[in-house]
Design a protein around this motif. Structure first.
Motif, PDB file in Angstrom:
ATOM      1  N   UNK A 294       0.832  -1.210   0.000  1.00 50.64           N
ATOM      2  CA  UNK A 294       0.000   0.000   0.000  1.00 50.64           C
ATOM      3  C   UNK A 294       0.862   1.254   0.000  1.00 50.64           C
ATOM      4  N   UNK A 295       1.964   1.222   0.745  1.00 53.74           N
ATOM      5  CA  UNK A 295       2.871   2.370   0.735  1.00 53.74           C
ATOM      6  C   UNK A 295       3.418   2.620  -0.663  1.00 53.74           C
ATOM      7  N   UNK A 296       3.697   1.546  -1.365  1.00 49.87           N
ATOM      8  CA  UNK A 296       4.238   1.689  -2.716  1.00 49.87           C
ATOM      9  C   UNK A 296       3.183   2.262  -3.665  1.00 49.87           C
ATOM     10  N   UNK A 297       1.962   1.767  -3.559  1.00 52.28           N
ATOM     11  CA  UNK A 297       0.893   2.254  -4.437  1.00 52.28           C
ATOM     12  C   UNK A 297       0.624   3.733  -4.192  1.00 52.28           C
ATOM     13  N   UNK A 298       0.470   4.103  -2.929  1.00 50.84           N
ATOM     14  CA  UNK A 298       0.113   5.485  -2.602  1.00 50.84           C
ATOM     15  C   UNK A 298       1.316   6.427  -2.667  1.00 50.84           C
ATOM     16  N   UNK A 299       2.515   5.851  -2.628  1.00 54.79           N
ATOM     17  CA  UNK A 299       3.717   6.675  -2.701  1.00 54.79           C
ATOM     18  C   UNK A 299       4.201   6.934  -4.117  1.00 54.79           C
TER      19      UNK A 299
END
Length: 337
Positions: A294-299
């Motif tokens: 999720x951090x990768x998607x939103x980042x």
């Protein structure tokens, strides 16, 4: 037989490594390098063949040539005095006076293409008492395992400054991962405005770029900022070669952070820097309430950076919806005017 087998393996490894060293660093033309490499490989192959037949005498000649190559290698020294490419043409230096840090030669280029740009070098002062955030920016240009690592520091007045450990290439050079093993490049620490160094990656080079908010105490953030400043000052006095494995953009960050948080575990992801978010998450440096996926998607900021290309609010626009980063009440982006 075990000793012979180990010697053969060592000679094969040295044959490959020294061939690379001769190609990248021997100060002759390409035909001279071809000849030197051919001679070295013939000597290596001949030594292996004779060794397998039980004759150890050729090792004396091989050892003599090996020592000669090693002595030549020690004469290749890093330098700050070359015809540098424009984007690394000046060296960062810092004046540190308590919480007040003045950075000289902060890069703030206006990039239109990689070859069409307006160069600007600035002097900027930062008050570390007002340091509010540390963000990690990763930029990918091909393989998922390899990314360039940048660290951005944010201040209460809205300023951001990004530090990046890069090759210091000459005007005639271009980046080579293989060349990075063979003293082809010096190391450069660049401090830059986000509208230069972050925007450059997705908007100009077409790289896929991500940002992550780092969980770090204010004192640790201050120490990390000072570590970059001190490392930059050290390079002005003692140049250092870049190395693709041992002294790259990620391992040097690790060296500095380990001064602040001793005992950080070594990990393959410090070399395969594309997987650095997983490592930072594992040691508690990212939002632990959010999965790495999720951090990768939103980042991912690639599209946001392109959309905010000319926006004066570029830094806030690329951080929209990134976990751990509060939404600024005055943020204006191209998408919500």
């Amino acid at each position: 037989m075990i000793v012979v087998a180990l010697l053969v393996i060592a000679i094969v490894f040295c044959g490959i490594w020294w061939s690379g060293a001769l190609w990248y660093r021997l100060p002759v033309g390409p035909y001279g390098r071809y000849a030197a490499i051919a001679g070295w490989l013939l000597l290596s192959l001949g030594t292996i063949i004779v060794l397998l037949r039980g004759d150890w005498r050729p090792l004396l000649l091989y050892a003599a040539v090996f020592v000669g190559l090693s002595l030549w290698w020690t004469t290749i020294r890093p330098s700050n005095d070359r015809e540098w490419a424009d984007d690394v043409g000046r060296m960062l230096s810092a004046e540190i006076n308590g919480n007040s840090v003045t950075l000289h030669n902060v890069r703030n280029f206006e990039w239109r293409t990689e070859t069409d740009y307006t160069p600007r070098w600035e002097t900027r002062r930062y008050d570390l008492a007002t340091l509010t955030s540390v963000d990690m920016v990763l930029s990918y240009w091909g393989r998922p395992a390899i990314a360039h690592t940048l660290v951005s520091f944010g201040f209460a007045d809205g300023q951001f400054v990004v530090f990046s450990v890069e090759i210091r290439k000459e005007k005639t050079e271009s980046f080579s991962e293989i060349g990075g093993f063979f003293k082809e490049f010096e190391t450069s620490i660049v401090a830059a405005d986000e509208r230069d160094i972050v925007r450059l990656r997705p908007n100009v080079r077409g790289e896929d770029t991500y940002i992550y908010r780092i969980r770090m105490s204010k004192e640790a953030a201050r120490s990390l900022f000072l570590a970059y400043a001190e490392a930059a000052n050290a390079l002005t006095q003692r140049p250092r070669f870049y190395n693709t494995i041992t002294a790259n953009c990620t391992t040097i960050v690790y060296e500095m952070v380990n001064r602040i948080v001793p005992g950080l575990p070594m990990d393959y992801r410090l070399v395969l820097s594309g997987y650095l978010p997983e490592y930072i998450h594992d040691v508690g440096g990212l939002d632990t309430n959010t999965s790495v996926a999720e951090l990768r998607i939103r980042g991912r900021i690639t599209e946001r950076a392109i959309a905010a290309d000319k926006s004066p609010d570029f830094s806030n626009a690329i951080r929209a919806n990134v976990p751990g980063i509060p939404v600024p009440t005055t943020a204006i982006t191209d998408g919500n005017r």
